[in-house]
Design an enzyme around this catalytic site. Structure first.
Site, PDB file in Angstrom:
ATOM      1  N   LYS A  91       0.862  -1.180   0.000  1.00 35.99           N
ATOM      2  CA  LYS A  91       0.000   0.000   0.000  1.00 35.99           C
ATOM      3  C   LYS A  91       0.895   1.226   0.000  1.00 35.99           C
ATOM      4  CE  LYS A  91      -4.515   0.881   0.434  1.00 35.99           C
ATOM      5  NZ  LYS A  91      -5.663   0.178  -0.117  1.00 35.99           N
ATOM      6  N   GLY A 191     -24.339   3.412   2.802  1.00 33.18           N
ATOM      7  CA  GLY A 191     -23.496   3.882   1.694  1.00 33.18           C
ATOM      8  C   GLY A 191     -24.134   3.614   0.346  1.00 33.18           C
ATOM      9  N   GLY A 193     -22.917   4.488  -2.527  1.00 31.81           N
ATOM     10  CA  GLY A 193     -21.850   4.776  -3.489  1.00 31.81           C
ATOM     11  C   GLY A 193     -21.805   3.730  -4.588  1.00 31.81           C
ATOM     12  N   ASN A 194     -20.635   3.583  -5.182  1.00 29.29           N
ATOM     13  CA  ASN A 194     -20.498   2.661  -6.317  1.00 29.29           C
ATOM     14  C   ASN A 194     -20.808   1.217  -5.939  1.00 29.29           C
ATOM     15  OD1 ASN A 194     -19.688   4.723  -8.084  1.00 29.29           O
ATOM     16  ND2 ASN A 194     -17.627   4.650  -7.233  1.00 29.29           N
ATOM     17  N   VAL A 195     -20.289   0.793  -4.790  1.00 27.81           N
ATOM     18  CA  VAL A 195     -20.537  -0.593  -4.372  1.00 27.81           C
ATOM     19  C   VAL A 195     -21.970  -0.736  -3.861  1.00 27.81           C
ATOM     20  CG1 VAL A 195     -19.869  -2.427  -2.781  1.00 27.81           C
ATOM     21  CG2 VAL A 195     -18.107  -0.991  -3.813  1.00 27.81           C
TER      22      VAL A 195
HETATM   23  P1  NAD Z   1     -17.987   5.465  -2.694  1.00 29.18           P
HETATM   24  O1  NAD Z   1     -17.117   6.597  -2.292  1.00 29.18           O
HETATM   25  O2  NAD Z   1     -18.472   5.370  -4.096  1.00 29.18           O
HETATM   26  O3  NAD Z   1     -19.253   5.384  -1.749  1.00 29.18           O
HETATM   27  C1  NAD Z   1     -19.231   5.576  -0.373  1.00 29.18           C
HETATM   28  C2  NAD Z   1     -20.554   6.206  -0.003  1.00 29.18           C
HETATM   29  O4  NAD Z   1     -20.635   6.279   1.414  1.00 29.18           O
HETATM   30  C3  NAD Z   1     -20.729   7.620  -0.530  1.00 29.18           C
HETATM   31  O5  NAD Z   1     -21.941   7.716  -1.244  1.00 29.18           O
HETATM   32  C4  NAD Z   1     -20.747   8.478   0.728  1.00 29.18           C
HETATM   33  O6  NAD Z   1     -21.581   9.621   0.606  1.00 29.18           O
HETATM   34  C5  NAD Z   1     -21.298   7.495   1.743  1.00 29.18           C
HETATM   35  N1  NAD Z   1     -21.033   7.849   3.124  1.00 29.18           N
HETATM   36  C6  NAD Z   1     -19.952   8.453   3.657  1.00 29.18           C
HETATM   37  N2  NAD Z   1     -20.105   8.616   4.976  1.00 29.18           N
HETATM   38  C7  NAD Z   1     -21.311   8.086   5.289  1.00 29.18           C
HETATM   39  C8  NAD Z   1     -22.043   7.948   6.503  1.00 29.18           C
HETATM   40  N3  NAD Z   1     -21.566   8.398   7.661  1.00 29.18           N
HETATM   41  N4  NAD Z   1     -23.250   7.356   6.468  1.00 29.18           N
HETATM   42  C9  NAD Z   1     -23.761   6.906   5.302  1.00 29.18           C
HETATM   43  N5  NAD Z   1     -23.110   7.008   4.114  1.00 29.18           N
HETATM   44  C10 NAD Z   1     -21.910   7.598   4.120  1.00 29.18           C
HETATM   45  O7  NAD Z   1     -17.156   4.146  -2.294  1.00 29.18           O
HETATM   46  P2  NAD Z   1     -17.375   2.683  -2.864  1.00 29.18           P
HETATM   47  O8  NAD Z   1     -16.438   2.468  -4.003  1.00 29.18           O
HETATM   48  O9  NAD Z   1     -18.821   2.410  -3.018  1.00 29.18           O
HETATM   49  O10 NAD Z   1     -16.787   1.801  -1.663  1.00 29.18           O
HETATM   50  C11 NAD Z   1     -17.558   1.634  -0.475  1.00 29.18           C
HETATM   51  C12 NAD Z   1     -16.658   1.061   0.618  1.00 29.18           C
HETATM   52  O11 NAD Z   1     -16.129  -0.194   0.206  1.00 29.18           O
HETATM   53  C13 NAD Z   1     -15.451   1.941   0.941  1.00 29.18           C
HETATM   54  O12 NAD Z   1     -15.196   1.832   2.314  1.00 29.18           O
HETATM   55  C14 NAD Z   1     -14.336   1.295   0.159  1.00 29.18           C
HETATM   56  O13 NAD Z   1     -13.074   1.514   0.752  1.00 29.18           O
HETATM   57  C15 NAD Z   1     -14.703  -0.172   0.230  1.00 29.18           C
HETATM   58  N6  NAD Z   1     -14.203  -0.964  -0.895  1.00 29.18           N
HETATM   59  C16 NAD Z   1     -14.529  -0.611  -2.158  1.00 29.18           C
HETATM   60  C17 NAD Z   1     -14.040  -1.356  -3.224  1.00 29.18           C
HETATM   61  C18 NAD Z   1     -14.396  -1.003  -4.644  1.00 29.18           C
HETATM   62  O14 NAD Z   1     -14.137  -1.789  -5.552  1.00 29.18           O
HETATM   63  N7  NAD Z   1     -14.990   0.142  -4.900  1.00 29.18           N
HETATM   64  C19 NAD Z   1     -13.242  -2.492  -2.992  1.00 29.18           C
HETATM   65  C20 NAD Z   1     -12.945  -2.838  -1.664  1.00 29.18           C
HETATM   66  C21 NAD Z   1     -13.426  -2.059  -0.628  1.00 29.18           C
END
Ligand code: NAD
Length: 366
Positions: A91, A191, A193-195
């Site tokens: 990392k 959340g 977000g994307n996931v």
């Molecule tokens: P993202 O940034 O697209 O989405 C995260 C979402 O969480 C955002 O919409 C944000 O507004 C929301 N958020 C932040 N604080 C919050 C709170 N207090 N309450 C409710 N919602 C809140 O991220 P992502 O890509 O969807 O990833 C989600 C999580 O999974 C992250 O922790 C990331 O590190 C982890 N992750 C993602 C991947 C990947 O492929 N994208 C892989 C492994 C781990």
């Protein structure tokens, strides 16, 4: 190029910390002209080159940045080992404000530091980074994964990550309820977000009752428009919901002393990294409370599996198929946890450590 561990305020402290978790190498990167201050940590390369993203964050101190990169790089070793990948764990962190301090020159210099490691470390996107920075890093080194499709990369890993979380959640349901059918199960996703969004799709399709929260109303509204059956809840009320499964897909450390008093679920399965505020304390606390915790690094490995396929010649179907294997791995970890009477995170750690140490013992090295 200044590449010296002696830049650390206290070299003894650094080595002692490396010794604690068996880190192989830590590279401190400093460049006066561009203002670059970065740390690259290579935890273990027994299974393969150390792959892990670069995070840009305004750390309050160098010690805090070091702590983060050491912890995160070790987590990557475990994640790849459990996913059956021939990758080690690494990392990088860049100390700085991602909104105001990014320049092309800074990221190209960072790329040169990555290149100086001769392929022992492969970087990717993480918090605070975007495609723009990854493209600049790529100008100086080919040791970059997870690039956009138009650059020959595998693109956004989130749909694959979400699929892996869904598979892990089904394995947890099978272990906790005797059936992996999520139809009618109440799932609270934190959340949008994307996931989170892609996970909603899988769950709605299977007939789960989905509750979704986020701090951004526009994100919630967009998903609600696509899936009208879901229920939107407030950011804090998610912890008090009457739900079967809590799925943290936003932040780390949401399983803590406070939330454990409130959570009424029987399964925790989500994508967020480092969900347990304190692994040792809260890993045991969830078990004592009768909650089945699906270790985050086990079920969110879809993204790294996707990256790994990029290195072999990208094949999205193969990446999804391999990600589906998270289901069987999770069942195996839950079984070991029950048989050994240990928390699931510990069973997962031990399985990952076993894979690494058995390869090392057999003389198999990257
Ligand atoms: P993202 O940034 O697209 O989405 C995260 C979402 O969480 C955002 O919409 C944000 O507004 C929301 N958020 C932040 N604080 C919050 C709170 N207090 N309450 C409710 N919602 C809140 O991220 P992502 O890509 O969807 O990833 C989600 C999580 O999974 C992250 O922790 C990331 O590190 C982890 N992750 C993602 C991947 C990947 O492929 N994208 C892989 C492994 C781990």
């Amino acid at each position: 190029m200044v590449t010296t561990s002696t830049k650390a305020a206290n070299a003894e402290l650094v080595l002692a910390r490396m010794e604690k978790y068996d880190h192989e190498e830590v590279l401190f990167c400093f460049d006066r002209t561009t203002g670059l201050r970065a740390i690259i940590a290579i935890h273990d390369t027994t299974l393969g080159p150390a792959l892990g993203g670069t995070r840009m964050w305004p750390y309050a101190s160098e010690a805090e940045a070091l702590q983060d990169v050491l912890r995160l790089s070790r987590g990557m070793t475990y994640k790849s080992a459990l996913a059956g990948l021939d990758l080690g764990g690494g990392k990088a962190v860049i100390i700085g404000d991602a909104r105001t301090q990014k320049t092309e020159a800074m990221f190209r210099r960072f790329g040169q530091f990555v290149e100086s490691l001769n392929g022992r470390y492969i970087t990717a996107e993480d918090v605070g980074m975007s495609t723009v920075e990854m493209v600049n890093i790529r100008k100086e080194t080919s040791n970059v994964a997870g690039l956009p499709e138009e650059m020959g990369g595998s693109g956004d890993p989130s749909p694959v990550t979400a699929y892996g979380v869904y598979c892990g959640m089904k394995a947890a349901a099978r272990t906790a309820y005797g059936s992996d059918d999520l139809n009618g199960r109440k799932v609270g996703i934190q959340g949008a977000g994307n996931v989170g969004k892609a996970l909603v799709g899988h769950l709605v399709k299977e007939g789960a009752v989905v509750y979704l929260t986020d701090i951004h109303d526009d994100k919630l509204a967009a998903i609600k428009a696509e899936y009208p059956a879901i229920t939107v809840v407030g950011p804090d009320s998610i912890y008090d919901l009457d739900m079967d499964i809590y799925s943290p897909c936003a932040l780390g450390a949401t399983v803590n002393d406070d939330t454990l008093k409130r959570l009424k679920c029987s399964v925790i399965a989500g994508a967020a990294n480092n969900q347990l505020a304190d692994e040792t304390v809260h890993g045991k606390a969830v078990m004592d409370k009768g909650i089945l915790y699906a270790p985050d690094f086990l079920i969110n490995a879809g993204g790294i599996i996707n990256c790994a396929w990029e290195r072999k010649g990208y094949n999205s179907k193969a990446a999804m198929n391999q990600t589906a294997g998270i289901y069987e791995t999770a069942l195996r970890i839950f079984k070991a946890s029950t048989e050994l009477g240990i928390p699931t995170y510990l069973a997962a750690n031990q399985a990952a450590e076993h894979r690494v140490s058995s390869m090392r013992a057999a003389g198999i090295r990257f």
